[in-house]
Structures are given as structure tokens and as C-alpha cells.
Design a protein around this motif. Structure first.
Motif, PDB file in Angstrom:
ATOM      1  N   VAL A   1       0.825  -1.211   0.000  1.00 30.68           N
ATOM      2  CA  VAL A   1       0.000   0.000   0.000  1.00 30.68           C
ATOM      3  C   VAL A   1       0.856   1.256   0.000  1.00 30.68           C
ATOM      4  O   VAL A   1       2.038   1.235   0.352  1.00 30.68           O
ATOM      5  N   GLY A   2       0.217   2.341  -0.393  1.00 28.23           N
ATOM      6  CA  GLY A   2       0.930   3.614  -0.448  1.00 28.23           C
ATOM      7  C   GLY A   2       0.888   4.398   0.841  1.00 28.23           C
ATOM      8  O   GLY A   2       1.790   5.185   1.113  1.00 28.23           O
ATOM      9  N   GLN A   3      -0.179   4.202   1.638  1.00 30.03           N
ATOM     10  CA  GLN A   3      -0.318   4.954   2.890  1.00 30.03           C
ATOM     11  C   GLN A   3      -0.560   3.962   4.024  1.00 30.03           C
ATOM     12  O   GLN A   3      -1.710   3.648   4.355  1.00 30.03           O
ATOM     13  N   LEU A   4       0.518   3.491   4.622  1.00 30.31           N
ATOM     14  CA  LEU A   4       0.413   2.430   5.625  1.00 30.31           C
ATOM     15  C   LEU A   4      -0.351   2.897   6.873  1.00 30.31           C
ATOM     16  O   LEU A   4      -1.179   2.165   7.402  1.00 30.31           O
ATOM     17  N   ASP A   5      -0.075   4.111   7.343  1.00 29.91           N
ATOM     18  CA  ASP A   5      -0.752   4.592   8.553  1.00 29.91           C
ATOM     19  C   ASP A   5      -2.264   4.658   8.366  1.00 29.91           C
ATOM     20  O   ASP A   5      -3.039   4.271   9.258  1.00 29.91           O
ATOM     21  N   ALA A   6      -2.685   5.108   7.209  1.00 29.55           N
ATOM     22  CA  ALA A   6      -4.126   5.198   6.935  1.00 29.55           C
ATOM     23  C   ALA A   6      -4.737   3.796   6.844  1.00 29.55           C
ATOM     24  O   ALA A   6      -5.864   3.568   7.294  1.00 29.55           O
ATOM     25  N   ALA A   7      -3.991   2.868   6.280  1.00 34.74           N
ATOM     26  CA  ALA A   7      -4.494   1.493   6.176  1.00 34.74           C
ATOM     27  C   ALA A   7      -4.653   0.867   7.554  1.00 34.74           C
ATOM     28  O   ALA A   7      -5.606   0.102   7.800  1.00 34.74           O
ATOM     29  N   LEU A   8      -3.738   1.186   8.478  1.00 36.25           N
ATOM     30  CA  LEU A   8      -3.812   0.617   9.820  1.00 36.25           C
ATOM     31  C   LEU A   8      -5.075   1.054  10.556  1.00 36.25           C
ATOM     32  O   LEU A   8      -5.566   0.343  11.436  1.00 36.25           O
ATOM     33  N   GLU A   9      -5.612   2.198  10.204  1.00 38.09           N
ATOM     34  CA  GLU A   9      -6.828   2.681  10.860  1.00 38.09           C
ATOM     35  C   GLU A   9      -8.050   1.835  10.485  1.00 38.09           C
ATOM     36  O   GLU A   9      -9.081   1.892  11.153  1.00 38.09           O
ATOM     37  N   LEU A  10      -7.941   1.047   9.408  1.00 39.20           N
ATOM     38  CA  LEU A  10      -9.061   0.202   8.960  1.00 39.20           C
ATOM     39  C   LEU A  10      -9.033  -1.189   9.584  1.00 39.20           C
ATOM     40  O   LEU A  10      -9.924  -1.996   9.330  1.00 39.20           O
ATOM     41  N   MET A  11      -8.026  -1.450  10.405  1.00 37.21           N
ATOM     42  CA  MET A  11      -7.870  -2.794  10.967  1.00 37.21           C
ATOM     43  C   MET A  11      -8.944  -3.112  12.007  1.00 37.21           C
ATOM     44  O   MET A  11      -9.285  -2.260  12.846  1.00 37.21           O
ATOM     45  N   GLU A  12      -9.450  -4.328  11.950  1.00 38.69           N
ATOM     46  CA  GLU A  12     -10.360  -4.830  12.969  1.00 38.69           C
ATOM     47  C   GLU A  12      -9.582  -5.738  13.917  1.00 38.69           C
ATOM     48  O   GLU A  12      -8.460  -6.148  13.619  1.00 38.69           O
ATOM     49  N   ASP A  13     -10.170  -6.087  15.056  1.00 38.93           N
ATOM     50  CA  ASP A  13      -9.481  -6.930  16.046  1.00 38.93           C
ATOM     51  C   ASP A  13      -9.064  -8.261  15.433  1.00 38.93           C
ATOM     52  O   ASP A  13      -9.860  -8.936  14.776  1.00 38.93           O
ATOM     53  N   GLY A  14      -7.819  -8.633  15.665  1.00 42.49           N
ATOM     54  CA  GLY A  14      -7.313  -9.926  15.216  1.00 42.49           C
ATOM     55  C   GLY A  14      -6.974  -9.999  13.748  1.00 42.49           C
ATOM     56  O   GLY A  14      -6.587 -11.054  13.252  1.00 42.49           O
ATOM     57  N   MET A  15      -7.101  -8.860  13.039  1.00 40.18           N
ATOM     58  CA  MET A  15      -6.858  -8.880  11.592  1.00 40.18           C
ATOM     59  C   MET A  15      -5.386  -8.652  11.246  1.00 40.18           C
ATOM     60  O   MET A  15      -4.840  -9.283  10.333  1.00 40.18           O
ATOM     61  N   LEU A  16      -4.695  -7.784  11.969  1.00 41.93           N
ATOM     62  CA  LEU A  16      -3.332  -7.387  11.613  1.00 41.93           C
ATOM     63  C   LEU A  16      -2.320  -8.477  11.967  1.00 41.93           C
ATOM     64  O   LEU A  16      -2.305  -8.994  13.075  1.00 41.93           O
ATOM     65  N   VAL A  17      -1.476  -8.826  10.995  1.00 44.61           N
ATOM     66  CA  VAL A  17      -0.373  -9.760  11.209  1.00 44.61           C
ATOM     67  C   VAL A  17       0.947  -9.010  11.247  1.00 44.61           C
ATOM     68  O   VAL A  17       1.777  -9.191  12.136  1.00 44.61           O
ATOM     69  N   LYS A  18       1.165  -8.151  10.250  1.00 44.86           N
ATOM     70  CA  LYS A  18       2.426  -7.408  10.163  1.00 44.86           C
ATOM     71  C   LYS A  18       2.202  -6.122   9.395  1.00 44.86           C
ATOM     72  O   LYS A  18       1.416  -6.075   8.452  1.00 44.86           O
ATOM     73  N   ALA A  19       2.889  -5.056   9.803  1.00 44.21           N
ATOM     74  CA  ALA A  19       2.877  -3.794   9.069  1.00 44.21           C
ATOM     75  C   ALA A  19       4.302  -3.260   9.055  1.00 44.21           C
ATOM     76  O   ALA A  19       4.860  -2.935  10.096  1.00 44.21           O
TER      77      ALA A  19
END
Length: 307
Positions: free
Chosen positions: A235-253
Motif C-alpha cells: 500500500v501507499g499509505q500504511l498509517d491510513a491502512a492501519l486505521e481500517l484494521m479490525e481486532d485480530g486482523m493485523l499480522v504485520k505492518a
């Protein structure tokens, strides 16, 4: 896959003095599959294969081939086996065809038609009447396989068959072993310490270390739709993408890579991609994070390397 096992190992053990070389191996091999036997040098692969084909005594446990015990019904069991342990040996002054004819005379019910059939299966038609001393190592390996399957065995056992082969020879071996398992219905057992080749060649692989079976992995079993898989989004905007994360969804950024857990459905990937795009986030690449055989090997061996 046929569910009637061809080969069964039950608590197979080999001890030499006080040292245990093979320690309680248990697994089954089925018709029509290429089964890999993977482990570092010295793990006990060749010792196991020697016990399977009767070249070494069994200390404890059992090997059965088509229901016949290698210990108690050796001749009945070996009728169903074709094997190359270490290097195939031939008369170099004779042609490949003459070598096969010589071997065929020692086996019942092997005629000229069967010889022609196996020559075609291992793709030696153009060189079969040349003297074996003119053959490359890869051609000798193919002739060895032809000899091993002349009598229509149920299982073909190959110990480190890619040793010494160049990349083209390895690919040829891989292709015709897969064809043999399909056309002849053979159970093919291949030992190796080469991770990449085993992943390309085998349907399942048994991982062995220090004489013990660590795991049996299948390359044909895909995750079900109820399971979750890791998917990478560049992705081009990692910080903005992290705001869309739901619980248990994120593995690595990290950097431009965002790895998330999604349901094993194409629709789930498309839906999350749409969320990113709707939020004004540029998505440059999407890929599934499948584990390689190397990843799986290091996982089950807790990071110990193949040497």
C-alpha cells in the motif's frame, strides 16, 4: 488418492550398539502418490530405506508392503518393490536395451512389449540402443528407473535420486516420476535433503530429524473456507491502512507491506481491497502468504538447518 496403503511403517527402529539411528518411525504411503522423505544428511533416511527393502535388519517395529511383512515374508514383500539405493549399476559395454533384456530374463512375465513400454515412460527411446558407457548420469538414472519398474511393482523407492544431476536432469527426473505415479499407479518414495525439489516433486513429505519423524505434510490440502489465510497488501499509505484494521486482523505492518488475516475466500480479499481503495489508499500489489516447504521445515525443526 487411493486409500489402500501400499507401504506401512509401524514403530520402525534401528539400533547399532547403544546408538539409535532410526527411532519409532510410523507412516503410510498410498498408490499414485509421490511421497518425500526429507531430512538433513545423517538423519536416518538411507538407513530407513535399507530396512524397507531388506538390505538392513530391523531392530524393532515392522514394515509391510502390500500387507506382506518384510521381516517374515521377505520374498512376497519384495515382489512388489522396485528400488534404486545409491547409484544404479549396469554393464557399460552393453546397450541400455540389452541391459533391460538381461534383467528381464531374471523376472517372470516381462516381455518385449513391457520393455518398450518402460523405455517410453522414462523417455529413452532415442538412446536405448546406445552403449550405457555413453550415457550421462541423468540417462543412467532414467535407465535405472526403467529397470526398477520392469516387473510392475507397487512401490518405487529412490534414495537421493537427484544427487549429481544438473538442473535439466533434475527437472526431467521430477517430470517422469510424477508421470509414473499417474500412469502406472505407483507409490513413489523419494528421499532427499533438497527442500526445493521435494516441494516441486512430492504430494506429501515426511520430515525426519535425528532418526525421529517430526511431521508429515501434504502439498495438496488447501485451507477450507472456514479457515483464515494471510494476505499481503502493498500500500501507499500504511498509517491510513492501519486505521481500517479490525481486532485480530493485523499480522504485520512494515514499510509498504500490510499483512492481514482474511477468510479463505476471494470475495474477502476483494472486499478488503475495496475498503482500502474507498479510503483513498493506493494498493500496488496483493499476494497470498503461503508457507514454503523451507518455512515448514524450519517451523517443525525449531529453526535447525538442513546441512
Amino acid at each position: 488418492m487411493n486409500t489402500t496403503q501400499v507401504v506401512s511403517l509401524q514403530q520402525l527402529t534401528k539400533k547399532i550398539g547403544s546408538k539409535t539411528i532410526v527411532d519409532g518411525l510410523t507412516f503410510e504411503v498410498y498408490p499414485g502418490e509421490v511421497f518425500g522423505f526429507l531430512g538433513p544428511n545423517g538423519a536416518g533416511k538411507t538407513t530407513t530405506i535399507r530396512m524397507m527393502v531388506g538390505l538392513m535388519s530391523i531392530t524393532e517395529g515392522e514394515v509391510t508392503i502390500q500387507g506382506r511383512s518384510v521381516k517374515r515374508q521377505f520374498e512376497e514383500a519384495m515382489v512388489h518393490v522396485g528400488a534404486i539405493v545409491e547409484n544404479p549399476e549396469f554393464y557399460g559395454f552393453m546397450s541400455g536395451y540389452q541391459n533391460l533384456m538381461h534383467f528381464a530374463r531374471m523376472m517372470p512375465n516381462v516381455n518385449k512389449d513391457r520393455i518398450d513400454e518402460v523405455v517410453k515412460l522414462v523417455r529413452l527411446e532415442n538412446r536405448i540402443h546406445d552403449k550405457v558407457k555413453t550415457y550421462s548420469l541423468g540417462m543412467r538414472q532414467r535407465l535405472g528407473v526403467a529397470q526398477a519398474i520392469l516387473h510392475r511393482p507397487s512401490v518405487l523407492v529412490l534414495d537421493e535420486p537427484t544427487n549429481g544431476l544438473d538442473p535439466e536432469g533434475i527437472r526431467e527426473l521430477r517430470d517422469y516420476l510424477r508421470e509414473l505415479s499417474r500412469v502406472e499407479g505407483l507409490a513413489v518414495i523419494v528421499s532427499s535433503h533438497l527442500l526445493s525439489e521435494m516441494e516441486l516433486m512430492c504430494d506429501r513429505v515426511a520430515i525426519i530429524q535425528n532418526g525421529k519423524l517430526l511431521d508429515v505434510r501434504s502439498f495438496k490440502e488447501a485451507p477450507t473456507e472456514t479457515e483464515k489465510v494471510e494476505v499481503s497488501f502493498e500500500v501507499g499509505q500504511l498509517d491510513a491502512a492501519l486505521e481500517l484494521m479490525e481486532d485480530g486482523m493485523l499480522v504485520k505492518a512494515e514499510g509498504a507491506e500490510l499483512v492481514v488475516l482474511l477468510a479463505n475466500r476471494r470475495e474477502a480479499v476483494a472486499a478488503f481491497n475495496a475498503r482500502l481503495v474507498e479510503a483513498g489508499i493506493h494498493v500496488f500489489a496483493i499476494r497470498a502468504m503461503t508457507k514454503t516447504l523451507e518455512d515448514q521445515f524450519l517451523e517443525v525443526t525449531r529453526g535447525n538447518r538442513i546441512v
